[in-house]
Write a protein that holds these residues in place. Structure first.
Motif, short mmCIF file in Angstrom:
data_model
loop_
_atom_site.label_atom_id
_atom_site.label_comp_id
_atom_site.label_asym_id
_atom_site.label_seq_id
_atom_site.Cartn_x
_atom_site.Cartn_y
_atom_site.Cartn_z
N MET A 147 -109.62 -93.61 94.17
CA MET A 147 -109.29 -93.46 92.75
C MET A 147 -110.44 -92.74 92.03
N THR A 148 -110.11 -91.72 91.27
CA THR A 148 -111.12 -90.93 90.58
C THR A 148 -111.78 -91.74 89.46
N GLU A 149 -113.10 -91.69 89.40
CA GLU A 149 -113.80 -92.40 88.33
C GLU A 149 -113.51 -91.74 87.00
N PRO A 150 -113.42 -92.53 85.92
CA PRO A 150 -113.15 -91.94 84.61
C PRO A 150 -114.27 -91.04 84.15
N LEU A 151 -113.92 -90.04 83.39
CA LEU A 151 -114.89 -89.10 82.85
C LEU A 151 -115.76 -89.80 81.83
N ARG A 152 -117.07 -89.59 81.89
CA ARG A 152 -118.02 -90.27 81.01
C ARG A 152 -118.60 -89.26 80.02
N VAL A 153 -118.50 -89.58 78.74
CA VAL A 153 -118.90 -88.65 77.68
C VAL A 153 -119.87 -89.31 76.73
N LEU A 154 -120.85 -88.54 76.27
CA LEU A 154 -121.77 -88.98 75.22
C LEU A 154 -121.48 -88.17 73.97
N LEU A 155 -121.37 -88.84 72.82
CA LEU A 155 -121.13 -88.18 71.54
C LEU A 155 -122.42 -88.13 70.74
N ALA A 156 -122.84 -86.93 70.35
CA ALA A 156 -124.05 -86.78 69.53
C ALA A 156 -123.68 -86.05 68.25
N ASP A 157 -123.62 -86.79 67.14
CA ASP A 157 -123.28 -86.22 65.84
C ASP A 157 -123.78 -87.18 64.78
N ASP A 158 -124.36 -86.66 63.71
CA ASP A 158 -124.89 -87.55 62.68
C ASP A 158 -123.83 -88.04 61.71
N GLN A 159 -122.60 -87.60 61.87
CA GLN A 159 -121.52 -88.05 60.98
C GLN A 159 -120.70 -89.13 61.69
N THR A 160 -120.70 -90.31 61.11
CA THR A 160 -120.00 -91.45 61.72
C THR A 160 -118.52 -91.19 61.88
N LEU A 161 -117.90 -90.58 60.88
CA LEU A 161 -116.46 -90.34 60.95
C LEU A 161 -116.10 -89.40 62.09
N VAL A 162 -116.94 -88.40 62.32
CA VAL A 162 -116.69 -87.46 63.42
C VAL A 162 -116.76 -88.20 64.76
N ARG A 163 -117.80 -89.00 64.94
CA ARG A 163 -117.94 -89.74 66.20
C ARG A 163 -116.78 -90.71 66.39
N THR A 164 -116.40 -91.40 65.33
CA THR A 164 -115.31 -92.36 65.43
C THR A 164 -114.00 -91.67 65.81
N GLY A 165 -113.72 -90.56 65.16
CA GLY A 165 -112.50 -89.83 65.46
C GLY A 165 -112.47 -89.33 66.89
N PHE A 166 -113.57 -88.74 67.35
CA PHE A 166 -113.63 -88.25 68.72
C PHE A 166 -113.52 -89.38 69.73
N ARG A 167 -114.17 -90.52 69.44
CA ARG A 167 -114.12 -91.65 70.36
C ARG A 167 -112.69 -92.16 70.52
N LEU A 168 -111.94 -92.24 69.44
CA LEU A 168 -110.55 -92.70 69.50
C LEU A 168 -109.69 -91.72 70.29
N ILE A 169 -109.90 -90.42 70.06
CA ILE A 169 -109.13 -89.40 70.77
C ILE A 169 -109.40 -89.46 72.27
N LEU A 170 -110.67 -89.55 72.62
CA LEU A 170 -111.03 -89.55 74.04
C LEU A 170 -110.56 -90.82 74.73
N GLY A 171 -110.72 -91.96 74.06
CA GLY A 171 -110.28 -93.22 74.64
C GLY A 171 -108.79 -93.25 74.91
N ALA A 172 -108.02 -92.64 74.02
CA ALA A 172 -106.57 -92.61 74.19
C ALA A 172 -106.17 -91.77 75.40
N ASP A 173 -107.07 -90.88 75.83
CA ASP A 173 -106.77 -90.02 76.97
C ASP A 173 -107.49 -90.48 78.25
N GLY A 174 -108.02 -91.69 78.22
CA GLY A 174 -108.64 -92.23 79.41
C GLY A 174 -110.05 -91.75 79.68
#
Length: 284
Positions: free
Chosen positions: A1-28
């Motif tokens: 089984m392929t390991e899930p892709l691991r991503v680090l988010l670097a952005d000083d805007q909380t809303l941007v990080r939150t939005g990206f985290r939700l999008i990425l989490g929904a796609d595994g």
């Protein structure tokens, strides 16, 4: 089984990080860490070893450009000024073998910060108004080792921001390891030709062209074709402005912007994926 892709988010805007985290989490896709500035990003990469870093350019304390340089050099403790000091040529030392792929996040496409980050080894950039499908497809593309940008897009960045004058001499990479044929391929690659177009121009099989490109990247210690385009300009092999009208004609019956999409990764995106190179956002 392929390991899930691991991503680090670097952005000083909380809303941007939150939005990206939700999008990425929904796609595994796992978000293994978040950072609000470049220094935190460098430390988080060392601690969590992600596959891909989404890196904002303009952040406090240490900007995304300096953080990208340190991450890709594997020298998180190296000294250096934190702000962007302009394009400095494709890195002369190879990126650390376990370094993650870096995607630059930006509000503006033709941006000097973006060009400098690409020169430092970033695999491409995303505009912050990217769609969820484009975001996840982009991350999966660079994880496989492919470049995110069409060379034609990179070429426009180079034309606008490449450094001129005698001070660029120190930045020039030695091209002597390349054979005459490889130099020819590199020059044409820098004009934005696809593998198929290179094969037709040089009367070679497409597999032979792919071999030449792979050898160019290996000999010059480059990560991808994006860096190859930059090197071709900054070494003087191709001159900014010389090929302003030399873009290859669009393939028959297909607009140029569609043809540029062929560069969305060496192996291309899955058939159901959304375009990643974002030519529609870029001015001509």
């Amino acid at each position: 089984m392929t390991e899930p892709l691991r991503v680090l988010l670097a952005d000083d805007q909380t809303l941007v990080r939150t939005g990206f985290r939700l999008i990425l989490g929904a796609d595994g896709i796992d978000v293994v860490a978040e950072a609000t500035n470049g220094a935190e990003a460098v430390e988080a990469v060392r601690r969590t070893r992600p596959d891909v870093v989404l890196m904002d350019v303009r952040m406090p304390e240490m900007d995304g450009l300096e953080a990208t340089r340190r991450i890709l050099a594997g020298a998180s403790g190296a000294s250096g000024a934190s702000g962007a000091s302009g394009a400095s040529g494709a890195a002369d030392t190879p990126n650390a073998p376990d370094a993650p792929r870096v995607i630059i996040l930006t509000t503006f496409d033709l941006d000097q910060y973006v060009y400098a980050a690409l020169s430092a080894g970033a695999s491409g950039f995303l505009l912050k108004d990217v769609t969820p499908e484009q975001l996840t497809a982009a991350i999966r593309t660079v994880r496989t080792g492919d470049a995110l940008l069409a060379p034609a897009i990179t070429r426009r960045l180079v034309r606008r921001f490449t450094r001129r004058g005698s001070d660029t001499a120190a930045l020039h990479r030695d091209l002597t390891p390349l054979t005459p044929r490889e130099l020819e391929v590199l020059g044409l690659l820098a004009q934005g030709l696809s593998n198929a177009e290179l094969a037709a121009r040089l009367h070679l099989a497409e597999t032979t062209v792919k071999t030449h490109v792979a050898r160019i990247l290996a000999k010059l210690r480059l990560r991808d074709r994006v860096q190859a385009v930059i090197v071709a300009y900054e070494t003087g092999l191709v001159s900014a402005g010389v090929h302003e009208s030399a873009d290859p004609a669009p393939a028959a019956g297909r607009p140029e912007r569609e043809r540029e999409g062929e560069w969305e990764g060496e192996r291309g995106l899955p058939p159901d994926a959304q375009p990643v190179a974002f030519p529609n956002h870029l001015g001509r």
